[in-house]
Write an enzyme that holds these catalytic residues in place. Structure first.
Site, PDB file in Angstrom:
ATOM      1  N   ASP A  55     -20.105  10.993  67.701  1.00 25.32           N
ATOM      2  CA  ASP A  55     -20.558  10.281  68.899  1.00 25.32           C
ATOM      3  C   ASP A  55     -21.836  10.954  69.425  1.00 25.32           C
ATOM      4  OD1 ASP A  55     -20.931   9.210  71.390  1.00 25.32           O
ATOM      5  OD2 ASP A  55     -18.857   9.468  72.045  1.00 25.32           O
ATOM      6  N   SER A 101     -21.850   1.840  66.314  1.00 26.53           N
ATOM      7  CA  SER A 101     -21.490   0.603  65.603  1.00 26.53           C
ATOM      8  C   SER A 101     -22.583  -0.462  65.646  1.00 26.53           C
ATOM      9  CB  SER A 101     -20.126   0.057  66.045  1.00 26.53           C
ATOM     10  OG  SER A 101     -20.107  -0.290  67.403  1.00 26.53           O
ATOM     11  N   CYS A 137     -16.917   1.337  67.140  1.00 31.74           N
ATOM     12  CA  CYS A 137     -16.967   2.687  67.726  1.00 31.74           C
ATOM     13  C   CYS A 137     -16.351   2.609  69.117  1.00 31.74           C
ATOM     14  CB  CYS A 137     -18.390   3.242  67.728  1.00 31.74           C
ATOM     15  SG  CYS A 137     -19.575   2.307  68.729  1.00 31.74           S
ATOM     16  N   CYS A 139     -23.983   2.685  70.655  1.00 37.12           N
ATOM     17  CA  CYS A 139     -24.729   3.676  69.854  1.00 37.12           C
ATOM     18  C   CYS A 139     -24.486   3.496  68.350  1.00 37.12           C
ATOM     19  CB  CYS A 139     -24.350   5.102  70.272  1.00 37.12           C
ATOM     20  SG  CYS A 139     -24.720   5.482  71.999  1.00 37.12           S
TER      21      CYS A 139
HETATM   22  P1  4NP Z   1     -20.699   4.786  70.812  1.00 45.22           P
HETATM   23  O1  4NP Z   1     -21.156   5.908  71.859  1.00 45.22           O
HETATM   24  O2  4NP Z   1     -19.193   4.820  70.794  1.00 45.22           O
HETATM   25  O3  4NP Z   1     -21.295   5.248  69.536  1.00 45.22           O
HETATM   26  O4  4NP Z   1     -21.264   3.487  71.330  1.00 45.22           O
HETATM   27  C1  4NP Z   1     -20.672   5.941  73.175  1.00 45.22           C
HETATM   28  C2  4NP Z   1     -21.234   5.120  74.132  1.00 45.22           C
HETATM   29  C3  4NP Z   1     -20.781   5.175  75.445  1.00 45.22           C
HETATM   30  C4  4NP Z   1     -19.757   6.043  75.767  1.00 45.22           C
HETATM   31  C5  4NP Z   1     -19.202   6.852  74.798  1.00 45.22           C
HETATM   32  C6  4NP Z   1     -19.655   6.792  73.496  1.00 45.22           C
HETATM   33  N1  4NP Z   1     -19.307   6.130  77.102  1.00 45.22           N
HETATM   34  O5  4NP Z   1     -18.443   6.979  77.393  1.00 45.22           O
HETATM   35  O6  4NP Z   1     -19.763   5.349  77.945  1.00 45.22           O
END
Ligand code: 4NP
Length: 161
Positions: A129, A22, A15, A20
């Site tokens: 997300d 992955s 991800c 979150c």
């Molecule tokens: P993930 O979610 O891609 O499912 O781990 C996110 C975690 C952090 C961020 C974006 C999405 N961020 O912008 O920090």
């Protein structure tokens, strides 16, 4: 005569942040693998296309939802690296942005890359997300990833023979 050892099959869930979606997918799949002798040859890992959270534990809400479902093991975040294209057999991206980002990396292998929802019959769209969402969004993603990882099991069981 015993059958020859099976070739390792390696699966990488990807991800954006690797805190979150992955890691949730990785822990879910690892938990299912650990309960299935016919999946002993399968290894699973996860990574983020971005490296901002490298070294961190999964998001508190991801851990909360995993624990509520009896899963207490997870790994720390790391960034995807070009060597992962060679090291893994299946690279499973959570959304189309992840797919696009991965395809821009050195040595990209379209044949190893899939969108997570494409493992479901008639599946399409992202595993959304949840970072700026609620605990309910994390619970919805858990259910979605539970279905997706279930659908992967028969393919992984056959692979590596
Ligand atoms: P993930 O979610 O891609 O499912 O781990 C996110 C975690 C952090 C961020 C974006 C999405 N961020 O912008 O920090």
């Amino acid at each position: 005569m015993s059958s020859p050892p099976r070739r390792r099959v390696r699966c990488l869930m990807v991800c954006l942040g690797n805190i979150c979606r992955s890691p949730m997918a990785e822990s879910l799949l690892a938990s299912k693998i650990s309960q299935r002798p016919d999946l002993e040859h399968v290894e699973v890992d996860s990574a983020g296309t971005g490296g901002w959270h490298a070294g961190e534990e999964p998001d508190r809400r991801t851990r909360q939802v995993l624990e509520a479902n009896g899963i207490t093991r997870w790994s720390r975040a790391r960034q995807f690296q070009p060597g992962d294209w060679e090291a893994f057999d299946f690279i499973v991206a959570m959304d189309e942005d992840n797919v696009a980002d991965l395809l821009r990396t050195r040595g990209a292998r379209r044949d190893k890359l899939s969108l997570a929802t494409s493992w479901l019959r008639g599946g399409e769209g992202p595993v959304p997300d949840p970072y700026y969402g609620s605990i309910g969004d994390f619970e919805a993603i858990f259910r979605q990833l539970d279905d997706i990882t279930d659908a992967m099991l028969p393919v992984l069981a056959k692979h590596g023979r």
